[in-house]
Write a protein that holds these residues in place. Structure first.
Motif, PDB file in Angstrom:
ATOM      1  N   THR A 210       0.820  -1.206   0.000  1.00  0.00           N
ATOM      2  CA  THR A 210       0.000   0.000   0.000  1.00  0.00           C
ATOM      3  C   THR A 210       0.852   1.254   0.000  1.00  0.00           C
ATOM      4  O   THR A 210       1.999   1.243   0.466  1.00  0.00           O
ATOM      5  N   THR A 211       0.293   2.339  -0.524  1.00  0.00           N
ATOM      6  CA  THR A 211       0.960   3.638  -0.468  1.00  0.00           C
ATOM      7  C   THR A 211       0.744   4.319   0.868  1.00  0.00           C
ATOM      8  O   THR A 211       1.374   5.332   1.161  1.00  0.00           O
ATOM      9  N   GLY A 212      -0.162   3.811   1.675  1.00  0.00           N
ATOM     10  CA  GLY A 212      -0.562   4.485   2.895  1.00  0.00           C
ATOM     11  C   GLY A 212      -1.954   5.063   2.726  1.00  0.00           C
ATOM     12  O   GLY A 212      -2.614   4.910   1.698  1.00  0.00           O
ATOM     13  N   SER A 213      -2.412   5.776   3.745  1.00  0.00           N
ATOM     14  CA  SER A 213      -3.798   6.244   3.770  1.00  0.00           C
ATOM     15  C   SER A 213      -4.029   7.521   2.973  1.00  0.00           C
ATOM     16  O   SER A 213      -5.177   7.890   2.718  1.00  0.00           O
ATOM     17  N   TYR A 214      -2.974   8.217   2.569  1.00  0.00           N
ATOM     18  CA  TYR A 214      -3.134   9.478   1.856  1.00  0.00           C
ATOM     19  C   TYR A 214      -3.547   9.213   0.415  1.00  0.00           C
ATOM     20  O   TYR A 214      -2.829   8.562  -0.354  1.00  0.00           O
ATOM     21  N   ASP A 215      -4.694   9.731   0.001  1.00  0.00           N
ATOM     22  CA  ASP A 215      -5.287   9.404  -1.283  1.00  0.00           C
ATOM     23  C   ASP A 215      -4.456   9.906  -2.463  1.00  0.00           C
ATOM     24  O   ASP A 215      -4.492   9.329  -3.545  1.00  0.00           O
ATOM     25  N   GLU A 216      -3.701  10.992  -2.288  1.00  0.00           N
ATOM     26  CA  GLU A 216      -2.902  11.548  -3.372  1.00  0.00           C
ATOM     27  C   GLU A 216      -1.473  11.027  -3.383  1.00  0.00           C
ATOM     28  O   GLU A 216      -0.621  11.548  -4.110  1.00  0.00           O
ATOM     29  N   THR A 232      -3.165 -14.737  -4.236  1.00  0.00           N
ATOM     30  CA  THR A 232      -3.876 -13.480  -4.486  1.00  0.00           C
ATOM     31  C   THR A 232      -3.437 -12.473  -3.442  1.00  0.00           C
ATOM     32  O   THR A 232      -3.541 -12.730  -2.239  1.00  0.00           O
ATOM     33  N   ALA A 233      -2.922 -11.345  -3.896  1.00  0.00           N
ATOM     34  CA  ALA A 233      -2.430 -10.307  -2.996  1.00  0.00           C
ATOM     35  C   ALA A 233      -2.982  -8.962  -3.437  1.00  0.00           C
ATOM     36  O   ALA A 233      -3.366  -8.773  -4.594  1.00  0.00           O
ATOM     37  N   THR A 234      -3.004  -7.998  -2.509  1.00  0.00           N
ATOM     38  CA  THR A 234      -3.665  -6.719  -2.735  1.00  0.00           C
ATOM     39  C   THR A 234      -2.649  -5.595  -2.888  1.00  0.00           C
ATOM     40  O   THR A 234      -1.685  -5.508  -2.135  1.00  0.00           O
ATOM     41  N   VAL A 235      -2.892  -4.723  -3.863  1.00  0.00           N
ATOM     42  CA  VAL A 235      -2.177  -3.456  -4.004  1.00  0.00           C
ATOM     43  C   VAL A 235      -3.213  -2.352  -3.815  1.00  0.00           C
ATOM     44  O   VAL A 235      -4.204  -2.294  -4.539  1.00  0.00           O
ATOM     45  N   SER A 236      -2.990  -1.474  -2.832  1.00  0.00           N
ATOM     46  CA  SER A 236      -4.003  -0.494  -2.466  1.00  0.00           C
ATOM     47  C   SER A 236      -3.382   0.887  -2.312  1.00  0.00           C
ATOM     48  O   SER A 236      -2.178   1.079  -2.435  1.00  0.00           O
ATOM     49  N   GLY A 237      -4.240   1.876  -2.018  1.00  0.00           N
ATOM     50  CA  GLY A 237      -3.770   3.227  -1.730  1.00  0.00           C
ATOM     51  C   GLY A 237      -4.029   4.190  -2.862  1.00  0.00           C
ATOM     52  O   GLY A 237      -5.101   4.179  -3.490  1.00  0.00           O
ATOM     53  N   GLY A 238      -3.042   5.042  -3.144  1.00  0.00           N
ATOM     54  CA  GLY A 238      -3.191   6.114  -4.118  1.00  0.00           C
ATOM     55  C   GLY A 238      -2.729   5.724  -5.506  1.00  0.00           C
ATOM     56  O   GLY A 238      -3.283   4.835  -6.140  1.00  0.00           O
ATOM     57  N   LYS A 239      -1.658   6.369  -5.977  1.00  0.00           N
ATOM     58  CA  LYS A 239      -1.184   6.184  -7.351  1.00  0.00           C
ATOM     59  C   LYS A 239       0.074   5.325  -7.354  1.00  0.00           C
ATOM     60  O   LYS A 239       1.003   5.565  -6.602  1.00  0.00           O
ATOM     61  N   TRP A 240       0.095   4.360  -8.273  1.00  0.00           N
ATOM     62  CA  TRP A 240       1.263   3.499  -8.444  1.00  0.00           C
ATOM     63  C   TRP A 240       1.830   3.688  -9.847  1.00  0.00           C
ATOM     64  O   TRP A 240       1.082   3.757 -10.819  1.00  0.00           O
ATOM     65  N   THR A 241       3.150   3.757  -9.930  1.00  0.00           N
ATOM     66  CA  THR A 241       3.843   3.866 -11.210  1.00  0.00           C
ATOM     67  C   THR A 241       4.828   2.713 -11.317  1.00  0.00           C
ATOM     68  O   THR A 241       5.656   2.514 -10.416  1.00  0.00           O
ATOM     69  N   LEU A 242       4.746   1.943 -12.404  1.00  0.00           N
ATOM     70  CA  LEU A 242       5.654   0.831 -12.651  1.00  0.00           C
ATOM     71  C   LEU A 242       6.523   1.146 -13.857  1.00  0.00           C
ATOM     72  O   LEU A 242       6.011   1.574 -14.896  1.00  0.00           O
ATOM     73  N   THR A 243       7.835   0.908 -13.732  1.00  0.00           N
ATOM     74  CA  THR A 243       8.744   1.166 -14.848  1.00  0.00           C
ATOM     75  C   THR A 243       9.434  -0.095 -15.352  1.00  0.00           C
ATOM     76  O   THR A 243      10.109  -0.056 -16.378  1.00  0.00           O
ATOM     77  N   ALA A 244       9.301  -1.224 -14.656  1.00  0.00           N
ATOM     78  CA  ALA A 244       9.964  -2.458 -15.079  1.00  0.00           C
ATOM     79  C   ALA A 244       9.358  -2.966 -16.383  1.00  0.00           C
ATOM     80  O   ALA A 244       8.162  -2.794 -16.650  1.00  0.00           O
ATOM     81  N   ALA A 245      10.177  -3.620 -17.198  1.00  0.00           N
ATOM     82  CA  ALA A 245       9.694  -4.165 -18.461  1.00  0.00           C
ATOM     83  C   ALA A 245       8.713  -5.303 -18.242  1.00  0.00           C
ATOM     84  O   ALA A 245       7.753  -5.460 -18.996  1.00  0.00           O
ATOM     85  N   ASP A 246       8.935  -6.104 -17.194  1.00  0.00           N
ATOM     86  CA  ASP A 246       8.079  -7.253 -16.918  1.00  0.00           C
ATOM     87  C   ASP A 246       7.694  -7.262 -15.443  1.00  0.00           C
ATOM     88  O   ASP A 246       8.555  -7.151 -14.574  1.00  0.00           O
ATOM     89  N   SER A 247       6.393  -7.432 -15.181  1.00  0.00           N
ATOM     90  CA  SER A 247       5.882  -7.508 -13.817  1.00  0.00           C
ATOM     91  C   SER A 247       4.955  -8.716 -13.694  1.00  0.00           C
ATOM     92  O   SER A 247       4.363  -9.174 -14.678  1.00  0.00           O
ATOM     93  N   ALA A 258      -6.161   0.276  -5.805  1.00  0.00           N
ATOM     94  CA  ALA A 258      -5.587   1.608  -5.679  1.00  0.00           C
ATOM     95  C   ALA A 258      -6.263   2.583  -6.638  1.00  0.00           C
ATOM     96  O   ALA A 258      -7.076   2.209  -7.483  1.00  0.00           O
ATOM     97  N   LYS A 259      -5.886   3.868  -6.513  1.00  0.00           N
ATOM     98  CA  LYS A 259      -6.529   4.927  -7.288  1.00  0.00           C
ATOM     99  C   LYS A 259      -6.149   4.874  -8.758  1.00  0.00           C
ATOM    100  O   LYS A 259      -6.981   5.126  -9.628  1.00  0.00           O
ATOM    101  N   SER A 260      -4.877   4.566  -9.062  1.00  0.00           N
ATOM    102  CA  SER A 260      -4.469   4.544 -10.472  1.00  0.00           C
ATOM    103  C   SER A 260      -3.197   3.734 -10.643  1.00  0.00           C
ATOM    104  O   SER A 260      -2.447   3.482  -9.693  1.00  0.00           O
ATOM    105  N   LEU A 261      -2.940   3.336 -11.895  1.00  0.00           N
ATOM    106  CA  LEU A 261      -1.727   2.623 -12.286  1.00  0.00           C
ATOM    107  C   LEU A 261      -1.175   3.291 -13.526  1.00  0.00           C
ATOM    108  O   LEU A 261      -1.848   3.394 -14.552  1.00  0.00           O
ATOM    109  N   ASP A 262       0.078   3.739 -13.431  1.00  0.00           N
ATOM    110  CA  ASP A 262       0.775   4.387 -14.540  1.00  0.00           C
ATOM    111  C   ASP A 262       1.893   3.454 -14.998  1.00  0.00           C
ATOM    112  O   ASP A 262       2.822   3.184 -14.246  1.00  0.00           O
ATOM    113  N   LEU A 263       1.774   2.941 -16.231  1.00  0.00           N
ATOM    114  CA  LEU A 263       2.859   2.150 -16.808  1.00  0.00           C
ATOM    115  C   LEU A 263       3.774   3.126 -17.534  1.00  0.00           C
ATOM    116  O   LEU A 263       3.587   3.428 -18.708  1.00  0.00           O
ATOM    117  N   ASN A 264       4.756   3.610 -16.816  1.00  0.00           N
ATOM    118  CA  ASN A 264       5.552   4.752 -17.254  1.00  0.00           C
ATOM    119  C   ASN A 264       6.941   4.294 -17.660  1.00  0.00           C
ATOM    120  O   ASN A 264       7.876   4.309 -16.876  1.00  0.00           O
TER     121      ASN A 264
END
Length: 421
Positions: A210-216, A232-247, A258-264
């Motif tokens: 989790t990112t923590g309780s802060y929504d932003e 099965t595992a949970t990803v929660s919180g605000g915004k997540w950005t992944l840069t790895a080629a393979d996840s 979570a609030k969003s996922l950025d494949l950056n």
């Protein structure tokens, strides 16, 4: 010291190691330079130990070397102040309520294991360079150093917090066991809401990241993120950005709440296993290159849940090998660049929800359009497709790349068209 066996190496005569009564801690310090204290056994010693480091101006660390296994298991707490070092060699040691100041160090060989049995919340400002580490106990453990190195760190119980960027080992694995939590702690007394973290994270069945309780909050992971096979595992919180080629190449199910996922990343990225969307969220790519492939093995959109895929920066190619669930998929293609954006649905799916496709902001060249492509007979089986174009050069286009395509329904306004791809 009838309960303490130790040897002293290279310490001046001002070295102090004293425990005057059962209520006082064992203090290890030097008034001048550094040195080494080797502890062979502690017997029934159950007090606290503080390694104070050098007090004088000659420099040097005070090293508490521990041999054997579980030598420190009965110690009630261990404090390493600046210049204090705990060296466990290649042994297996358990410490209760360990805390470190900035400038302290936890040290061990590649075969070593240090177990943090946390009964009270502890803050680790000092760095660690260990083979393996485990966190047990329900109390929180907080990493406040960006210089940590380990092969494997397992969060067995409770919550491991990160307080600074790069708190996890870059080359190692951080594994979160079932029922445990890895919290990036992006909102704290310093007011940080962004966190960048390297290293490789593996989630077991029932674990949470989790990112923590802060929504932003916004956490950028530059390493890999995986859920163990069959888990099965949970990803929660605000915004997540992944840069790895393979996840998620281990093939488990990532329950995304979570609030969003950025494949950056400026190149292709692949997400294996299953991503189960269990809360309203947004997927997008803010990378700075054109025609980037964002490839998902399987996406499930749970009932009463909306996944919005937004293409409004560069012209990403989204390819999903399998789409299932009964929620709602919204593709907002607002691109105004000079290449073609696509959402490609392939394989055999079982999606009974709505797919809403919104096309806006054409760039004046009709050949640069946005496409929803269906590449299999049952890729969107059971889905109701609703297409909306803005008009002019903003045409919503459905490309059918199969002899037959099964849909639950098809609706569109005057600015959409369907063609055989």
């Amino acid at each position: 010291f009838n309960c303490l066996t130790y040897s002293v190496i290279n310490l001046p005569t001002s070295f102090t190691a004293c425990k005057s009564s059962s209520d006082n801690p064992l203090l290890i310090s030097s008034n001048s330079c550094g040195g080494i204290v080797n502890l062979a056994e502690l017997g029934n010693f159950d007090g606290s130990i503080t390694v104070m480091g050098h007090k004088g101006g000659l420099g040097g660390d005070i090293v508490l070397g521990v041999t054997g296994n579980n030598t420190l298991a009965n110690v009630s707490s261990l404090v390493l102040q600046k210049g204090g070092v705990l060296d466990i060699g290649s042994g297996y040691q358990t410490v209760r309520n360990l805390s470190t100041q900035e400038g302290a160090l936890l040290l061990g060989d590649a075969e070593s294991t240090l177990v943090f049995n946390m009964q009270d919340e502890q803050l680790l400002h000092g760095a660690m360079n260990l083979g393996n580490a485990e966190k047990t106990g329900a109390a929180n453990m907080v990493l406040a150093s960006s210089d940590n190195v380990w092969n494997l760190f397992t969060v067995q119980q409770g919550t491991l917090f990160t307080r600074v960027d790069y708190a996890l080992s870059q080359s190692g694995i951080t594994r979160v066991a079932g029922g445990a939590v890895l919290n990036m702690n992006t909102w704290n007394e310093e007011g940080h809401k962004n966190r960048t973290m390297h290293g490789n994270i593996v989630l077991a069945d029932g674990a949470e990241l989790t990112t923590g309780s802060y929504d932003e909050a916004n956490v950028k992971l530059t390493g890999t993120l995986n859920v163990e096979a069959g888990a099965t595992a949970t990803v929660s919180g605000g915004k997540w950005t992944l840069t790895a080629a393979d996840s998620n190449t281990l093939g488990g199910t990532l329950s995304f709440a979570a609030k969003s996922l950025d494949l950056n990343e400026h190149s292709a990225q692949y997400m294996g296993g299953t991503v189960d969307v269990v809360a309203n969220t947004r997927f997008y790519s803010s990378g700075g290159a054109e025609d980037m492939l964002k490839h998902f093995n399987h996406i499930n959109i749970s009932a009463r849940t909306t996944l919005s895929v937004d293409e409004n920066h560069w012209n990403t190619i989204w390819q999903w090998d399998k789409l299932t669930g009964s929620g709602k998929l919204v593709w907002n293609s607002d691109t105004n660049h000079s290449t073609t954006a696509r959402l490609i649905l392939s394989g055999d799916g079982a999606f009974s929800g709505d797919i809403e496709y919104n096309r806006k902001y054409g760039n004046g060249n009709r050949r640069y359009q946005s496409y929803l492509e269906i590449n299999g007979e049952n890729a969107a089986s059971g889905a109701t497709l609703k297409m909306y174009g803005q008009g002019g050069n903003s045409i919503g286009s459905l490309a059918v790349n199969a002899d037959n395509v099964n849909l639950g329904g098809l609706n569109g306004n005057a600015h959409t068209h369907v063609y055989a791809g």
